[in-house]
Scaffold this motif. Structure first.
Motif, PDB file in Angstrom:
ATOM      1  N   HIS A 131      19.893 -16.239  15.871  1.00 40.32           N
ATOM      2  CA  HIS A 131      20.533 -16.985  16.963  1.00 40.32           C
ATOM      3  C   HIS A 131      21.108 -15.967  17.933  1.00 40.32           C
ATOM      4  CE1 HIS A 131      22.954 -19.900  19.121  1.00 40.32           C
ATOM      5  NE2 HIS A 131      23.981 -19.063  19.007  1.00 40.32           N
ATOM      6  N   ARG A 155      20.095 -22.788  12.397  1.00 44.64           N
ATOM      7  CA  ARG A 155      20.391 -23.893  13.323  1.00 44.64           C
ATOM      8  C   ARG A 155      21.728 -24.538  13.010  1.00 44.64           C
ATOM      9  NH1 ARG A 155      15.410 -26.475  15.483  1.00 44.64           N
ATOM     10  NH2 ARG A 155      13.722 -25.036  14.987  1.00 44.64           N
ATOM     11  N   GLN A 156      22.039 -24.670  11.719  1.00 45.85           N
ATOM     12  CA  GLN A 156      23.317 -25.288  11.340  1.00 45.85           C
ATOM     13  C   GLN A 156      24.481 -24.416  11.787  1.00 45.85           C
ATOM     14  OE1 GLN A 156      23.391 -26.320   7.183  1.00 45.85           O
ATOM     15  NE2 GLN A 156      22.018 -28.069   7.489  1.00 45.85           N
ATOM     16  N   ILE A 157      24.339 -23.119  11.619  1.00 46.00           N
ATOM     17  CA  ILE A 157      25.414 -22.208  12.050  1.00 46.00           C
ATOM     18  C   ILE A 157      25.585 -22.310  13.560  1.00 46.00           C
ATOM     19  CG2 ILE A 157      26.059 -19.775  12.289  1.00 46.00           C
ATOM     20  CD1 ILE A 157      24.584 -19.301   9.591  1.00 46.00           C
ATOM     21  N   ALA A 159      24.862 -24.667  15.608  1.00 48.81           N
ATOM     22  CA  ALA A 159      25.382 -25.958  16.067  1.00 48.81           C
ATOM     23  C   ALA A 159      26.903 -26.025  15.930  1.00 48.81           C
ATOM     24  CB  ALA A 159      24.728 -27.089  15.268  1.00 48.81           C
ATOM     25  N   ASN A 160      27.467 -25.156  15.077  1.00 50.88           N
ATOM     26  CA  ASN A 160      28.916 -25.202  14.852  1.00 50.88           C
ATOM     27  C   ASN A 160      29.693 -24.149  15.640  1.00 50.88           C
ATOM     28  OD1 ASN A 160      29.511 -27.359  12.834  1.00 50.88           O
ATOM     29  ND2 ASN A 160      27.815 -26.324  11.826  1.00 50.88           N
ATOM     30  N   LEU A 161      29.011 -23.406  16.509  1.00 47.53           N
ATOM     31  CA  LEU A 161      29.697 -22.377  17.298  1.00 47.53           C
ATOM     32  C   LEU A 161      30.247 -22.999  18.588  1.00 47.53           C
ATOM     33  CD1 LEU A 161      27.039 -19.531  16.998  1.00 47.53           C
ATOM     34  CD2 LEU A 161      29.317 -19.549  15.952  1.00 47.53           C
ATOM     35  N   PRO A 162      31.379 -22.466  19.108  1.00 45.54           N
ATOM     36  CA  PRO A 162      31.849 -22.939  20.417  1.00 45.54           C
ATOM     37  C   PRO A 162      30.786 -22.639  21.476  1.00 45.54           C
ATOM     38  CG  PRO A 162      33.466 -21.481  19.362  1.00 45.54           C
ATOM     39  CD  PRO A 162      32.224 -21.407  18.548  1.00 45.54           C
ATOM     40  N   SER A 163      30.629 -23.529  22.444  1.00 44.91           N
ATOM     41  CA  SER A 163      29.531 -23.370  23.403  1.00 44.91           C
ATOM     42  C   SER A 163      29.723 -22.136  24.297  1.00 44.91           C
ATOM     43  CB  SER A 163      29.395 -24.632  24.259  1.00 44.91           C
ATOM     44  OG  SER A 163      30.601 -24.820  24.962  1.00 44.91           O
TER      45      SER A 163
END
Ligand code: PQ2
Ligand code: NAD
Length: 201
Positions: A131, A155-157, A159-163
């Motif tokens: 990523h 992908r799961q990691i 999706a959980n990051l601040p944009s």
């Protein structure tokens, strides 16, 4: 003290952020897998040579060649391709396992680190699922156990990051550079760290 030392759990990989800027990397093969590898190499500012017959080129690889993003040799691999002493790494993604094995052996003779895609025993290093957001890179490896799972975990990691995490890290980089100008000495490290923590947290 010895009791507090971390327990050794062998069987992992040494995960590093390999600096290949301006270094020559040979990519053997120009198919779909090579297209993905080339993106990773160019994003790391490597100089890439692709050796692969034109008729087997993937459209994305053909695009990189057309726009001079890579150096191109239009034929199958020849052992003399490894004679360039500036080559620091060799990647292959060919639909010919015999050719892949042969290239790996030649690389070992010359002590060039190599990855033969999909042949773990012929890889000095594995690729992982990556990523990327600006300066932030996160690589997930399953150490050869399940590449598809690496993709899912990555992908799961992500999706959980601040944009805005990539931008935030870029700003931190600017701040650190400025602090180094104000207090450049090695002995001023703790002072820099104190200012930095005050500014960031
Ligand atoms: C992570 C990723 C990075 C990349 O290659 O860029 C990557 N493989 C990816 C995808 C993928 N590869 C395969 C499938 C088909 C489905 C399936 O089989 O599951 C899919 C899924 C797909 O395409 O979605 C087939 C496959 N791959 C390997 C074998 C041989 C074997 O395991 O023995 C076989 C079976 C061949 C067969 O059975 O015939 C081997 C390797 N593949 C690795 C990396 C290294 C270990 C990384 C780790 O363990 O974490 C390693 C050891 C060596 C290497 O090549 O470096 C990338 C996901 C990127 C992303 O999408 O984010
Ligand atoms: N690790 C991964 O993520 C992953 C995923 C899928 C497939 N693979 C493996 O990677 C390999 C390549 O897959 P692909 O989908 O890119 O195949 P592909 O058929 O799209 O491409 C193969 C390329 O290699 C070239 N080639 C063949 N022999 C060559 C030689 N001797 N010298 C130079 N070029 C040569 C062909 O012309 C073609 O451009 C396969 O072994 C496949 O099993 C890896």
């Amino acid at each position: 003290m010895a009791e507090q030392s971390p327990e050794i759990k062998g069987g992992g990989s040494l995960i590093l952020a390999w600096q290949v800027r301006n270094k020559r990397i040979l990519m053997v093969g120009g198919g779909e897998v090579a297209a993905g590898r080339i993106v990773n190499l160019l994003n790391a500012d490597a100089k890439v040579t692709v050796v692969s017959p034109r008729e087997g080129l993937n459209p994305e690889v053909a695009y990189r060649i057309k726009h001079n993003q890579v150096t191109y040799i239009d034929r199958k691999f020849q052992p003399s391709d490894l004679d360039d002493p500036s080559i620091v790494m060799v990647l292959t993604a060919v639909d010919d396992p015999v050719a892949g094995s042969e290239i790996y052996k030649l690389c070992k003779e010359k002590r060039i680190p190599a990855n033969i895609a999909d042949v773990p025993p012929e890889c000095d290093f594995y690729f992982g699922s990556v990523h990327r957001d600006g300066p932030l890179q996160i690589m997930v490896s399953t150490n050869g156990k399940g590449p598809k799972l690496a993709n899912i975990v990555r992908r799961q990691i992500a999706a959980n990051l601040p944009s805005n995490i990539g931008d935030a890290i870029s700003q931190v980089g600017v701040l650190r550079r400025k602090l180094r100008k104000v207090a450049p000495g090695i002995e001023e490290g703790p002072k820099r760290m104190q200012w930095y923590v005050c500014a960031v947290i």
